[in-house]
Write a protein that holds these residues in place. Structure first.
Motif, short mmCIF file in Angstrom:
data_model
loop_
_atom_site.label_atom_id
_atom_site.label_comp_id
_atom_site.label_asym_id
_atom_site.label_seq_id
_atom_site.Cartn_x
_atom_site.Cartn_y
_atom_site.Cartn_z
N GLN A 124 20.18 52.08 71.89
CA GLN A 124 21.08 50.98 72.23
C GLN A 124 20.85 50.57 73.69
O GLN A 124 20.87 51.43 74.57
CB GLN A 124 22.53 51.44 72.05
CG GLN A 124 22.78 51.95 70.64
CD GLN A 124 24.00 52.84 70.58
OE1 GLN A 124 25.07 52.38 70.24
NE2 GLN A 124 23.84 54.11 70.92
N VAL A 135 22.06 48.70 77.02
CA VAL A 135 23.28 48.25 77.68
C VAL A 135 22.91 47.67 79.04
O VAL A 135 22.39 48.38 79.90
CB VAL A 135 24.30 49.40 77.86
CG1 VAL A 135 25.52 48.91 78.63
CG2 VAL A 135 24.70 49.98 76.51
N VAL A 172 21.27 55.92 74.32
CA VAL A 172 21.77 54.75 75.05
C VAL A 172 20.88 54.56 76.28
O VAL A 172 20.67 55.48 77.05
CB VAL A 172 23.24 54.94 75.49
CG1 VAL A 172 23.70 53.77 76.34
CG2 VAL A 172 24.14 55.13 74.28
N HIS A 227 16.16 53.85 67.35
CA HIS A 227 17.15 52.76 67.33
C HIS A 227 18.10 52.86 68.52
O HIS A 227 19.32 52.76 68.37
CB HIS A 227 17.91 52.75 66.01
CG HIS A 227 17.00 52.72 64.83
ND1 HIS A 227 16.31 51.58 64.46
CD2 HIS A 227 16.63 53.69 63.96
CE1 HIS A 227 15.58 51.85 63.40
NE2 HIS A 227 15.74 53.12 63.08
N THR A 274 32.86 51.58 76.22
CA THR A 274 31.67 52.13 75.54
C THR A 274 31.99 52.62 74.13
O THR A 274 31.11 53.13 73.44
CB THR A 274 31.06 53.27 76.36
OG1 THR A 274 32.04 54.30 76.54
CG2 THR A 274 30.56 52.78 77.71
N LEU A 289 29.65 51.87 71.22
CA LEU A 289 28.33 52.49 71.14
C LEU A 289 28.34 53.64 70.14
O LEU A 289 29.33 54.35 70.01
CB LEU A 289 27.92 53.01 72.52
CG LEU A 289 27.76 51.96 73.61
CD1 LEU A 289 27.50 52.63 74.95
CD2 LEU A 289 26.66 50.98 73.26
N ASP A 290 27.23 53.81 69.45
CA ASP A 290 27.08 54.88 68.48
C ASP A 290 26.67 56.16 69.22
O ASP A 290 25.58 56.22 69.79
CB ASP A 290 26.01 54.49 67.46
CG ASP A 290 25.78 55.53 66.39
OD1 ASP A 290 26.26 56.67 66.53
OD2 ASP A 290 25.08 55.20 65.42
N ARG A 310 23.13 57.79 68.65
CA ARG A 310 21.89 57.12 69.04
C ARG A 310 21.74 57.14 70.56
O ARG A 310 22.73 57.08 71.29
CB ARG A 310 21.91 55.67 68.55
CG ARG A 310 21.87 55.59 67.03
CD ARG A 310 22.14 54.19 66.50
NE ARG A 310 21.54 53.13 67.27
CZ ARG A 310 22.04 51.89 67.31
NH1 ARG A 310 23.13 51.58 66.65
NH2 ARG A 310 21.44 50.97 68.02
#
Length: 68
Positions: A20, A22, A60, A18, A51, A54-55, A58
């Motif tokens: 992310q 960007v 990136v 999963h 940022t 963002l998680d 996870r």
């Protein structure tokens, strides 16, 4: 640490972890063309504050869609 990846690795990260996406182009260029699911954080504004959404748990993937 930045690490170049190929398309297969990208797809695996998106599917299995999963990741992310960007996109770092300016907002007007982001609107014209970006990968599905990508969020826009323009390179000139990329910092700890922008940022924050963002998680950190996870992966990136940062990219710049450029026609050149």
């Amino acid at each position: 640490m930045p690490t170049p990846i190929n398309r297969d690795h990208l797809e695996r990260l998106l599917r299995d972890e999963h990741a992310q996406l960007v996109e770092v182009l300016p907002p007007d260029e982001y609107q014209d063309e970006h990968l599905p699911g990508a969020i826009n954080i323009p390179l000139k504004t990329l910092d700890a504050e922008t940022t924050r959404r963002l998680d950190p748990q996870r992966p990136v993937i940062v990219y710049c869609y450029d026609y050149q």
